[in-house]
Design a protein around this motif. Sequence first.
Motif, PDB file in Angstrom:
ATOM      1  N   TYR A  97       9.855   3.680   2.649  1.00 13.84           N
ATOM      2  CA  TYR A  97      11.133   3.522   3.347  1.00 13.84           C
ATOM      3  C   TYR A  97      10.939   3.539   4.862  1.00 13.84           C
ATOM      4  O   TYR A  97      11.594   2.780   5.590  1.00 13.84           O
ATOM      5  N   ALA A  98      10.061   4.402   5.342  1.00 20.33           N
ATOM      6  CA  ALA A  98       9.822   4.476   6.788  1.00 20.33           C
ATOM      7  C   ALA A  98       9.287   3.155   7.305  1.00 20.33           C
ATOM      8  O   ALA A  98       9.705   2.668   8.367  1.00 20.33           O
ATOM      9  N   LEU A  99       8.347   2.557   6.573  1.00 16.24           N
ATOM     10  CA  LEU A  99       7.789   1.278   7.014  1.00 16.24           C
ATOM     11  C   LEU A  99       8.811   0.165   6.902  1.00 16.24           C
ATOM     12  O   LEU A  99       8.992  -0.622   7.843  1.00 16.24           O
ATOM     13  N   LEU A 100       9.499   0.088   5.775  1.00 13.51           N
ATOM     14  CA  LEU A 100      10.447  -1.006   5.573  1.00 13.51           C
ATOM     15  C   LEU A 100      11.522  -1.028   6.641  1.00 13.51           C
ATOM     16  O   LEU A 100      11.848  -2.084   7.204  1.00 13.51           O
ATOM     17  N   THR A 101      12.090   0.121   6.943  1.00 12.17           N
ATOM     18  CA  THR A 101      13.218   0.153   7.886  1.00 12.17           C
ATOM     19  C   THR A 101      12.788   0.002   9.340  1.00 12.17           C
ATOM     20  O   THR A 101      13.634  -0.109  10.221  1.00 12.17           O
ATOM     21  N   LYS A 102      11.476  -0.014   9.587  1.00 12.67           N
ATOM     22  CA  LYS A 102      10.988  -0.331  10.931  1.00 12.67           C
ATOM     23  C   LYS A 102      10.826  -1.835  11.132  1.00 12.67           C
ATOM     24  O   LYS A 102      10.711  -2.306  12.269  1.00 12.67           O
ATOM     25  N   THR A 149      18.725  -2.825   2.102  1.00 12.69           N
ATOM     26  CA  THR A 149      17.595  -3.612   1.602  1.00 12.69           C
ATOM     27  C   THR A 149      16.494  -2.700   1.088  1.00 12.69           C
ATOM     28  O   THR A 149      15.896  -2.952   0.035  1.00 12.69           O
ATOM     29  N   ALA A 150      16.215  -1.622   1.824  1.00 12.44           N
ATOM     30  CA  ALA A 150      15.182  -0.683   1.384  1.00 12.44           C
ATOM     31  C   ALA A 150      15.544  -0.058   0.038  1.00 12.44           C
ATOM     32  O   ALA A 150      14.671   0.145  -0.825  1.00 12.44           O
ATOM     33  N   ARG A 200       0.819  -1.218   0.000  1.00  8.72           N
ATOM     34  CA  ARG A 200       0.000   0.000   0.000  1.00  8.72           C
ATOM     35  C   ARG A 200       0.852   1.268   0.000  1.00  8.72           C
ATOM     36  O   ARG A 200       0.335   2.366  -0.243  1.00  8.72           O
ATOM     37  N   THR A 201       2.142   1.155   0.254  1.00 10.43           N
ATOM     38  CA  THR A 201       3.027   2.327   0.252  1.00 10.43           C
ATOM     39  C   THR A 201       3.659   2.579  -1.110  1.00 10.43           C
ATOM     40  O   THR A 201       4.480   3.480  -1.248  1.00 10.43           O
ATOM     41  N   ALA A 202       3.264   1.804  -2.130  1.00  8.03           N
ATOM     42  CA  ALA A 202       3.954   1.848  -3.425  1.00  8.03           C
ATOM     43  C   ALA A 202       3.965   3.231  -4.057  1.00  8.03           C
ATOM     44  O   ALA A 202       4.897   3.578  -4.786  1.00  8.03           O
ATOM     45  N   SER A 203       2.945   4.031  -3.803  1.00  7.95           N
ATOM     46  CA  SER A 203       2.867   5.355  -4.427  1.00  7.95           C
ATOM     47  C   SER A 203       3.566   6.437  -3.617  1.00  7.95           C
ATOM     48  O   SER A 203       3.607   7.595  -4.038  1.00  7.95           O
ATOM     49  N   ASP A 204       4.144   6.073  -2.475  1.00  9.08           N
ATOM     50  CA  ASP A 204       4.753   7.058  -1.580  1.00  9.08           C
ATOM     51  C   ASP A 204       6.091   6.525  -1.075  1.00  9.08           C
ATOM     52  O   ASP A 204       6.161   5.905  -0.010  1.00  9.08           O
TER      53      ASP A 204
END
Length: 304
Positions: A212-217, A225-226, A203-207
């Motif tokens: 990045y904020a979600l992935l690195t959490k 990786t991000a 769901r973060t694909a457009s932002d």
Amino acid sequence: MLQPPDASLHWQPGFPVDARRTLAALHRGRHDPTHRVTPDRALWRAALTAAGPVSYRIRQQRLDDLTIDAWGPGAEELVDTIPTELGAGDHPELFRPTHPFLRRALRRMPGLRVPRTGRPFEALVPAIIEQRVVGLDAQAALTRLVRAHGTEPPGPAPQGMRVPPTPKAWASIPSWEWRQAGVDLHRSRTVIQAAHHAARIDRTASDPERAYALLTKLPGIGPWTAAQVGHRALGDADALPLGDYHLSRMTGAALLGRPLDDSEIEAFYEPFRPHRYRVLRLIELTPGSAPRHTPRAPRAGPLY
């Protein structure tokens, strides 16, 4: 005679697009079952879209003339988004380097763009499997797992291709099978934990900033990786994979004629913002630009 496609697009962009070179960034090794170039030079890919599995074929007449055919439940979605996947939102024309190497590389590769698949989880799993290991071993592990847990692609895709596993399938792979494929406990746990968040990730694909904020959490996912997700799924031409084993050596050899120390690399790339990944990609795709031979660990075992 091929089965008629479920959706098609004849795309004539007003800018050069080299589909094979652009989507080569998505290709994970010569045995990758999701990616195939056939003898007629058509590019075939298999993917799992929000609407379902899809196989698609890209035929290119010129850099501004492409035909895309798609099969399966995800065909309409794929055709709607394929220009974006092929870098329609990228702006390589804004990159005006002064370094002779980069200027020559841009002239040689006018259709190279940064792709944006819009499928972050699809890009995340291979990036996790590639963490801290020899690239060939990571590719072998991914091929084994996608062959075993992916699904038959819809339509007339070349024999042996597979649609990537669903998040549920990734999360259900038993520990012994991860070990047999050569994936250690840390990486397999990271994939499984990420699979439980796959819907949120996609769901973060457009932002990209939110992605990045979600992935690195998430546990086990850092900036390297991000960045691997960023320049494949998010269209981020600045997604430089800092910490990559080859980055300093390749960059120094190509652009300075001497090795760069790891401590120098971030500052060296700073003037290239917001095109840092584009610079790296131009280096990677220029034959003979940098030595790539390094001592290699033993392989995990032959592909089956």
